[in-house]
Motif scaffolding. Sequence first.
Motif, PDB file in Angstrom:
ATOM      1  N   ILE A 169      47.822  29.185  43.303  1.00  0.00           N
ATOM      2  CA  ILE A 169      46.382  29.323  43.497  1.00  0.00           C
ATOM      3  C   ILE A 169      46.032  29.777  44.912  1.00  0.00           C
ATOM      4  O   ILE A 169      45.016  30.430  45.131  1.00  0.00           O
ATOM      5  N   PHE A 170      46.885  29.464  45.888  1.00  0.00           N
ATOM      6  CA  PHE A 170      46.583  29.823  47.270  1.00  0.00           C
ATOM      7  C   PHE A 170      47.146  31.184  47.689  1.00  0.00           C
ATOM      8  O   PHE A 170      46.681  31.770  48.664  1.00  0.00           O
ATOM      9  N   VAL A 171      48.148  31.683  46.951  1.00  0.00           N
ATOM     10  CA  VAL A 171      48.800  32.935  47.354  1.00  0.00           C
ATOM     11  C   VAL A 171      48.843  33.965  46.228  1.00  0.00           C
ATOM     12  O   VAL A 171      48.443  35.112  46.395  1.00  0.00           O
TER      13      VAL A 171
ATOM     14  N   LEU B 278      40.399  25.450  36.553  1.00  0.00           N
ATOM     15  CA  LEU B 278      40.345  25.458  38.015  1.00  0.00           C
ATOM     16  C   LEU B 278      40.752  26.811  38.581  1.00  0.00           C
ATOM     17  O   LEU B 278      40.061  27.370  39.449  1.00  0.00           O
ATOM     18  N   TYR B 279      41.862  27.372  38.093  1.00  0.00           N
ATOM     19  CA  TYR B 279      42.315  28.689  38.543  1.00  0.00           C
ATOM     20  C   TYR B 279      41.242  29.736  38.293  1.00  0.00           C
ATOM     21  O   TYR B 279      40.970  30.585  39.155  1.00  0.00           O
ATOM     22  N   ALA B 280      40.634  29.702  37.094  1.00  0.00           N
ATOM     23  CA  ALA B 280      39.616  30.691  36.736  1.00  0.00           C
ATOM     24  C   ALA B 280      38.401  30.588  37.662  1.00  0.00           C
ATOM     25  O   ALA B 280      37.886  31.601  38.141  1.00  0.00           O
ATOM     26  N   GLY B 281      37.974  29.351  37.936  1.00  0.00           N
ATOM     27  CA  GLY B 281      36.828  29.160  38.816  1.00  0.00           C
ATOM     28  C   GLY B 281      37.090  29.635  40.235  1.00  0.00           C
ATOM     29  O   GLY B 281      36.282  30.357  40.832  1.00  0.00           O
ATOM     30  N   VAL B 282      38.249  29.271  40.768  1.00  0.00           N
ATOM     31  CA  VAL B 282      38.619  29.671  42.128  1.00  0.00           C
ATOM     32  C   VAL B 282      38.773  31.190  42.220  1.00  0.00           C
ATOM     33  O   VAL B 282      38.268  31.832  43.151  1.00  0.00           O
ATOM     34  N   ALA B 283      39.475  31.778  41.241  1.00  0.00           N
ATOM     35  CA  ALA B 283      39.724  33.218  41.259  1.00  0.00           C
ATOM     36  C   ALA B 283      38.425  34.014  41.133  1.00  0.00           C
ATOM     37  O   ALA B 283      38.229  35.025  41.827  1.00  0.00           O
ATOM     38  N   LEU B 284      37.529  33.564  40.258  1.00  0.00           N
ATOM     39  CA  LEU B 284      36.252  34.265  40.062  1.00  0.00           C
ATOM     40  C   LEU B 284      35.399  34.219  41.326  1.00  0.00           C
ATOM     41  O   LEU B 284      34.842  35.245  41.748  1.00  0.00           O
ATOM     42  N   ILE B 285      35.321  33.053  41.941  1.00  0.00           N
ATOM     43  CA  ILE B 285      34.520  32.913  43.167  1.00  0.00           C
ATOM     44  C   ILE B 285      35.120  33.727  44.311  1.00  0.00           C
ATOM     45  O   ILE B 285      34.396  34.392  45.069  1.00  0.00           O
ATOM     46  N   ALA B 286      36.445  33.691  44.438  1.00  0.00           N
ATOM     47  CA  ALA B 286      37.098  34.447  45.513  1.00  0.00           C
ATOM     48  C   ALA B 286      36.909  35.949  45.329  1.00  0.00           C
ATOM     49  O   ALA B 286      36.556  36.664  46.273  1.00  0.00           O
TER      50      ALA B 286
END
Length: 423
Positions: A33-35, A236-244
């Motif tokens: 998720i971070f890289v 969680l991955y989808a939310g983080v990736a979409l926002i980023a």
Amino acid sequence: MKEENVAKDHLKRDLRLLDAVGVGLGAVIGAGIFVVTGVAAGVAGPAFLVGLVIAGFAATFNGLSSAQLAAIYPQSGGTYEYGYQVLNPWLGFSAGWMFLASKLSAGGVVAIGFGSYLAELIPGVHPKIAAVCAAVFLIIANYYGIKKAGKLNLIIVSITLLSLLYFIISGVPSFDTANLKPFAPEGWTGIAQSSALLFFAFTGYARIATLGEEVHNPKKTIPKAVIITLVSSIILYAGVALIAAGGVGTDVLHGTSSPLGEAAATFEVRGVLQVIGIGAVTAMLGVLLSQLFGISRMMFAMARKRDLPAFLEKVHPKHKVPHIGIFLSGGIIILLSIFGTLQVIVSAASFTILLYYSITNIAAIKMRKENKLYPNWIPVAGLLMCLSMAAFIEARTIFAGLSLLAFGFVFRLVMQKLYTAKG
């Protein structure tokens, strides 16, 4: 295997549902998720979000295969054990050997990653010293029992989750749909490549199965824990990736080794960058802890069948953990974090993962009908997805993986001769 090769001491079933979910999340929510989100964005553009969904489906099919096997065969070792029980010893050994090689090497990488993130967060900290200190701390935590280590893991995972939720909430005001255009510049090829990359980021859920011998009421707990881990991780991955992606665009995410940090730096809410820094540190710590869980239990399982030296099957009389395996795996990780990892093993990682889950799916397909929790199309779909993703692996990675496996086969033959000679 001969009856005398079965361990006289057993590990203690101290992991409840929340603990098991924590183990799964600690293994999944790490470098991926971070890289890897940045790398996936580079090969597919904003359409890596579609690749994320595909990877989620692939992980779910594979996860359900692992879950139903673990429910019937709740022993340490995960796919190593299923290979032995359902298929044949050589396939079981293949899974165990490749797991150990890849996770030991990855443990060194993760320890170094922890040190690097901590050095960014706290200037003046030496990355390698921090990596060694983290490994020593987690070895001690593991030694004093799975229950205590599980609680520590829950604390670490909770901090990581809270930091990522803060990132999502803080990034909503900065979200701009214009950053998602053009949506799929590389077409379906880019989406397929991104899904393969992101699938590898989800695969830590299998750590729950590897610790099957320490899970309370495994037939019910393991399937629930795997499903909860996967569903929550995908969301969680989808939310983080979409926002980023919507915050800064995929070009920015791809052009840095810290994509979430780059995105957080543009958010209007104060302190997001620092919070993400803390989350990255705890994520690396959580992954390292899960690596120690998995490696030591795999050593224990393989020693029990004499695929590794017998001393590794010893269980601490008080703490009920494979303490020798914990110290050995931790010691190797410390050495790798100081001197560096073997590149041939690191490069074989994607091959290793696909081999491991292919064996899992084949074992799930071959299970007795009365033992199956899910329809047969689920492991079939998981196997087909593994084979499809193999098409995107470089030839040199496959060669490195096959070389590593060949070395393992020679090692097993030597072990068998030694124990046969001893009678």
